[in-house]
Motif scaffolding. Structure first.
Motif, PDB file in Angstrom:
ATOM      1  N   PRO A  79       0.820  -1.225   0.022  1.00 41.09           N
ATOM      2  CA  PRO A  79       0.000   0.007   0.006  1.00 41.09           C
ATOM      3  C   PRO A  79       0.960   1.196   0.186  1.00 41.09           C
ATOM      4  O   PRO A  79       1.766   1.286   0.884  1.00 41.09           O
ATOM      5  CB  PRO A  79      -0.696  -0.124   1.340  1.00 41.09           C
ATOM      6  CG  PRO A  79      -0.562  -1.533   1.564  1.00 41.09           C
ATOM      7  CD  PRO A  79       0.613  -1.910   1.282  1.00 41.09           C
ATOM      8  N   VAL A  80       0.623   2.082  -0.726  1.00 40.29           N
ATOM      9  CA  VAL A  80       1.329   3.452  -1.095  1.00 40.29           C
ATOM     10  C   VAL A  80       0.420   4.641  -0.804  1.00 40.29           C
ATOM     11  O   VAL A  80      -0.500   4.604  -1.581  1.00 40.29           O
ATOM     12  CB  VAL A  80       2.159   3.314  -2.404  1.00 40.29           C
ATOM     13  CG1 VAL A  80       2.836   4.687  -2.657  1.00 40.29           C
ATOM     14  CG2 VAL A  80       3.019   2.205  -2.603  1.00 40.29           C
ATOM     15  N   GLY A  81       1.106   5.714  -0.102  1.00 41.96           N
ATOM     16  CA  GLY A  81       0.267   6.834  -0.022  1.00 41.96           C
ATOM     17  C   GLY A  81       0.718   7.914  -1.252  1.00 41.96           C
ATOM     18  O   GLY A  81       2.099   7.792  -1.578  1.00 41.96           O
ATOM     19  N   VAL A  82      -0.177   8.544  -1.986  1.00 45.33           N
ATOM     20  CA  VAL A  82       0.119   9.467  -3.025  1.00 45.33           C
ATOM     21  C   VAL A  82      -0.212  10.943  -2.964  1.00 45.33           C
ATOM     22  O   VAL A  82      -1.451  11.157  -2.620  1.00 45.33           O
ATOM     23  CB  VAL A  82      -0.340   8.919  -4.150  1.00 45.33           C
ATOM     24  CG1 VAL A  82       0.078   9.740  -5.657  1.00 45.33           C
ATOM     25  CG2 VAL A  82       0.173   7.609  -4.612  1.00 45.33           C
ATOM     26  N   LYS A  83       0.654  11.665  -2.900  1.00 48.20           N
ATOM     27  CA  LYS A  83       0.316  13.291  -2.568  1.00 48.20           C
ATOM     28  C   LYS A  83      -0.846  13.657  -3.307  1.00 48.20           C
ATOM     29  O   LYS A  83      -0.794  13.334  -4.438  1.00 48.20           O
ATOM     30  CB  LYS A  83       1.697  14.026  -2.656  1.00 48.20           C
ATOM     31  CG  LYS A  83       1.522  15.332  -2.401  1.00 48.20           C
ATOM     32  CD  LYS A  83       2.942  16.276  -2.796  1.00 48.20           C
ATOM     33  CE  LYS A  83       2.674  17.578  -2.125  1.00 48.20           C
ATOM     34  NZ  LYS A  83       3.885  18.224  -2.337  1.00 48.20           N
ATOM     35  N   ASP A  84      -1.644  14.512  -2.985  1.00 51.11           N
ATOM     36  CA  ASP A  84      -2.924  14.789  -3.561  1.00 51.11           C
ATOM     37  C   ASP A  84      -2.865  16.021  -4.687  1.00 51.11           C
ATOM     38  O   ASP A  84      -3.624  16.788  -4.651  1.00 51.11           O
ATOM     39  CB  ASP A  84      -3.902  14.959  -2.567  1.00 51.11           C
ATOM     40  CG  ASP A  84      -5.245  15.171  -3.244  1.00 51.11           C
ATOM     41  OD1 ASP A  84      -5.602  14.495  -4.271  1.00 51.11           O
ATOM     42  OD2 ASP A  84      -6.378  15.862  -2.753  1.00 51.11           O
ATOM     43  N   ILE A  85      -1.660  16.099  -5.312  1.00 46.53           N
ATOM     44  CA  ILE A  85      -1.370  16.842  -6.475  1.00 46.53           C
ATOM     45  C   ILE A  85      -1.170  15.784  -7.550  1.00 46.53           C
ATOM     46  O   ILE A  85      -0.763  16.306  -8.710  1.00 46.53           O
ATOM     47  CB  ILE A  85      -0.527  17.926  -6.409  1.00 46.53           C
ATOM     48  CG1 ILE A  85       1.055  17.483  -6.143  1.00 46.53           C
ATOM     49  CG2 ILE A  85      -0.739  18.969  -5.344  1.00 46.53           C
ATOM     50  CD1 ILE A  85       2.153  18.410  -6.330  1.00 46.53           C
ATOM     51  N   VAL A  86      -0.999  14.618  -7.409  1.00 42.13           N
ATOM     52  CA  VAL A  86      -0.816  13.490  -8.432  1.00 42.13           C
ATOM     53  C   VAL A  86      -2.074  12.886  -8.813  1.00 42.13           C
ATOM     54  O   VAL A  86      -2.705  12.278  -7.960  1.00 42.13           O
ATOM     55  CB  VAL A  86       0.451  12.617  -7.932  1.00 42.13           C
ATOM     56  CG1 VAL A  86       0.659  11.420  -9.000  1.00 42.13           C
ATOM     57  CG2 VAL A  86       1.647  13.210  -7.309  1.00 42.13           C
ATOM     58  N   HIS A  87      -2.258  12.838 -10.088  1.00 45.92           N
ATOM     59  CA  HIS A  87      -3.513  12.122 -10.501  1.00 45.92           C
ATOM     60  C   HIS A  87      -3.477  10.641 -10.453  1.00 45.92           C
ATOM     61  O   HIS A  87      -2.346  10.052 -11.077  1.00 45.92           O
ATOM     62  CB  HIS A  87      -3.737  12.661 -12.031  1.00 45.92           C
ATOM     63  CG  HIS A  87      -3.975  14.110 -12.137  1.00 45.92           C
ATOM     64  ND1 HIS A  87      -4.733  14.800 -11.440  1.00 45.92           N
ATOM     65  CD2 HIS A  87      -3.431  15.105 -12.893  1.00 45.92           C
ATOM     66  CE1 HIS A  87      -4.815  16.110 -11.535  1.00 45.92           C
ATOM     67  NE2 HIS A  87      -4.012  16.193 -12.751  1.00 45.92           N
ATOM     68  N   VAL A  88      -4.433  10.054  -9.888  1.00 41.78           N
ATOM     69  CA  VAL A  88      -4.546   8.794  -9.691  1.00 41.78           C
ATOM     70  C   VAL A  88      -6.080   8.459 -10.437  1.00 41.78           C
ATOM     71  O   VAL A  88      -7.006   8.706  -9.945  1.00 41.78           O
ATOM     72  CB  VAL A  88      -4.301   8.210  -8.632  1.00 41.78           C
ATOM     73  CG1 VAL A  88      -4.596   6.720  -8.140  1.00 41.78           C
ATOM     74  CG2 VAL A  88      -2.896   8.719  -7.927  1.00 41.78           C
ATOM     75  N   ASP A  89      -6.005   7.379 -11.491  1.00 37.60           N
ATOM     76  CA  ASP A  89      -7.287   7.094 -11.794  1.00 37.60           C
ATOM     77  C   ASP A  89      -8.085   6.269 -10.730  1.00 37.60           C
ATOM     78  O   ASP A  89      -7.796   5.821  -9.937  1.00 37.60           O
ATOM     79  CB  ASP A  89      -7.204   6.024 -12.953  1.00 37.60           C
ATOM     80  CG  ASP A  89      -6.475   6.606 -14.137  1.00 37.60           C
ATOM     81  OD1 ASP A  89      -6.404   7.533 -14.234  1.00 37.60           O
ATOM     82  OD2 ASP A  89      -6.247   5.531 -15.164  1.00 37.60           O
ATOM     83  N   GLY A  90      -9.352   6.950 -10.727  1.00 40.37           N
ATOM     84  CA  GLY A  90     -10.344   6.444  -9.672  1.00 40.37           C
ATOM     85  C   GLY A  90     -10.480   7.241  -8.605  1.00 40.37           C
ATOM     86  O   GLY A  90     -11.061   7.105  -7.605  1.00 40.37           O
TER      87      GLY A  90
END
Length: 450
Positions: A79-90
């Motif tokens: 499980p990886v956290g992704v900063k919320d300026i990076v687009h992630v499908d879904g």
């Protein structure tokens, strides 16, 4: 002092998932249980009511794939956290702002494509300062909830420090990976500018924006870098072995370390400078050559040059959105946009020329002094007891200006108990050698009790 710390080794977690000791659903349950237990206080993740259901479905899909454990990719089930300026499908991108998410949307970032191709599961979006500028989000420091976790990659650093995820993605324009790593007591890695494709990421300042990552140790960020960086030349992805092809040169294979003496270093506070002096002596005792190198006597002009470029680019990146939704921007972000609006093309181009000269001069200074890595405090001091700020980025500024790779290592604590960081900076494109050297320095700091 209330602590909400946790420790998840990315290398160990990845190994147990690849060899079948644990399954992706096990990792998802541990992640979601931890988020459910503490994130109402730390607030590292953007709230997502259906997180557990989404992740368990993704885990089942992953587990239904090929059964041969030998063929499992490097980050299988992580499980990886992704900063919320990076687009992630879904998942919507809000960027810490109140603009309509549909306005901010875009195609999935290449960095997320690479994570998913390596078997990772996206645990969710991590909190960012608004548009990765300076207006802080709600995240708090797991070491002490009254203190900032740093920014703008606040949630990513805090999520790793609190044991919610073993890996998280951040971005750095000036100090937004390295400073939060120091404040939260984790390892943060910012590669050479451009080493990870930046498409699919809402820009701050495109001449500086760089994707990076957090883990609890150097082996963890090296494993992630082997998946995320273009043309990685280190050990085979997923082995947790050395990060590079060999240590930088120096006595007994150790890199020669340079201390950037002058106005830049004087920006650190007394706590950081005292700790930095102790760190240098510890490294000397461990056999490292540490040389003092007078540099950047024009540091105030370097700061002015960087912010001329930065504010010009911020204003252009937000021109359309700010014209339509300027009343929704927080004061700090609006001020950054407005500061850049009157900067003309000629002033910007002059700053670009000065930056090129600075980069060349810094490289020449390192070569003349015979050093392999620069070392400095990762931040001006420990995390401030102030949730209205993300702290000062100035200790990262020259290295980001030069586009150089850097890493922050946990390096002791202030008398308050808050962590401090040691920043290592390598040569352009020499990310593998930097992480290889960082692993040795990490070991020396641990043996010395830092």
């Amino acid at each position: 002092m209330q602590t909400l710390l946790g420790h998840l080794s990315l290398v160990q977690e990845a190994a147990s998932l690849r060899d079948g000791t644990a399954g992706p659903a096990d990792a998802v349950r541990r992640c979601c249980d931890r988020i459910d237990a503490i994130d109402s206080r730390v607030r590292a993740f953007v709230p997502e009511p259906e997180r557990r259901a989404r992740l368990l479905a993704a885990a089942r899909e992953l587990a239904a794939g090929p059964r041969d454990v030998a063929g499992r990719p490097a980050l299988y089930g992580i499980p990886v956290g992704v900063k919320d300026i990076v687009h992630v499908d879904g998942l919507p991108t809000r960027a810490g702002a109140t603009l309509p998410p549909e306005v901010l949307g875009g195609a999935q970032a290449t960095v997320v494509d690479r994570l998913r191709a390596a078997g990772a599961l996206i645990a969710g979006k991590t909190v960012t300062a608004e548009f990765a500028v300076t207006a802080p989000g709600p995240t708090r420091n797991p070491h002490n909830l009254a203190h900032t976790p740093g920014g703008s990659s606040s949630g990513s650093a805090a999520a790793v420090a609190a044991g919610m995820v073993p890996l998280a993605i951040g971005t750095q324009t000036i100090g937004s990976v390295i400073r939060p790593a120091a404040y939260c007591g984790v390892v943060g890695f910012k590669p050479t500018y451009g080493r990870i494709p930046i498409d699919g990421v809402i820009p701050n300042a495109v001449s500086f924006d760089t994707l990076g990552c957090y883990a609890t140790d150097v082996a963890g960020v090296a494993l992630a870098a082997s998946v995320l960086c273009d043309g990685w030349r280190g050990a085979a992805a997923g082995t947790g072995a050395d990060a590079g092809e060999g240590a930088a040169p120096g006595a007994a294979g150790r890199p020669v370390l340079g201390v950037p003496v002058g106005p830049y270093l004087e920006r650190a506070d007394a706590v950081a400078l005292r700790a930095f002096a102790e760190q240098r002596e510890l490294l000397r005792a461990a056999g490292y050559a540490v040389r003092e190198v007078p540099v950047m006597d024009d540091f105030a002009e370097i700061v002015e040059q960087l912010f001329t470029m930065n504010r010009y680019e911020v204003a252009r990146a937000h021109a359309e959105w700010f014209a339509r939704f300027g009343d929704r921007y927080r004061p700090e972000t609006a001020a950054a946009v407005r500061e850049g609006q009157p900067i003309g093309d000629a002033g910007y181009e002059a700053a670009r020329i000065r930056r090129a000269a600075f980069r060349a001069r810094l490289a020449a200074d390192a070569e003349a002094a015979g050093i392999d890595l620069w070392i400095s405090p990762s931040a001006t001091g420990p995390a401030p007891a102030d949730l209205t700020t993300t702290g000062a980025s100035v200790m990262c500024l020259p290295w980001s200006n030069a586009g150089l790779p850097s890493v922050s290592l946990p390096a002791g604590r202030a008398s308050s108990g808050l962590p401090l960081g040691l920043q290592l900076v390598g040569g352009a494109g020499a990310d593998e050698a930097l992480l290889d050297a960082a692993a040795g320095i990490e070991g020396a700091l641990r043996e010395g009790g830092r």
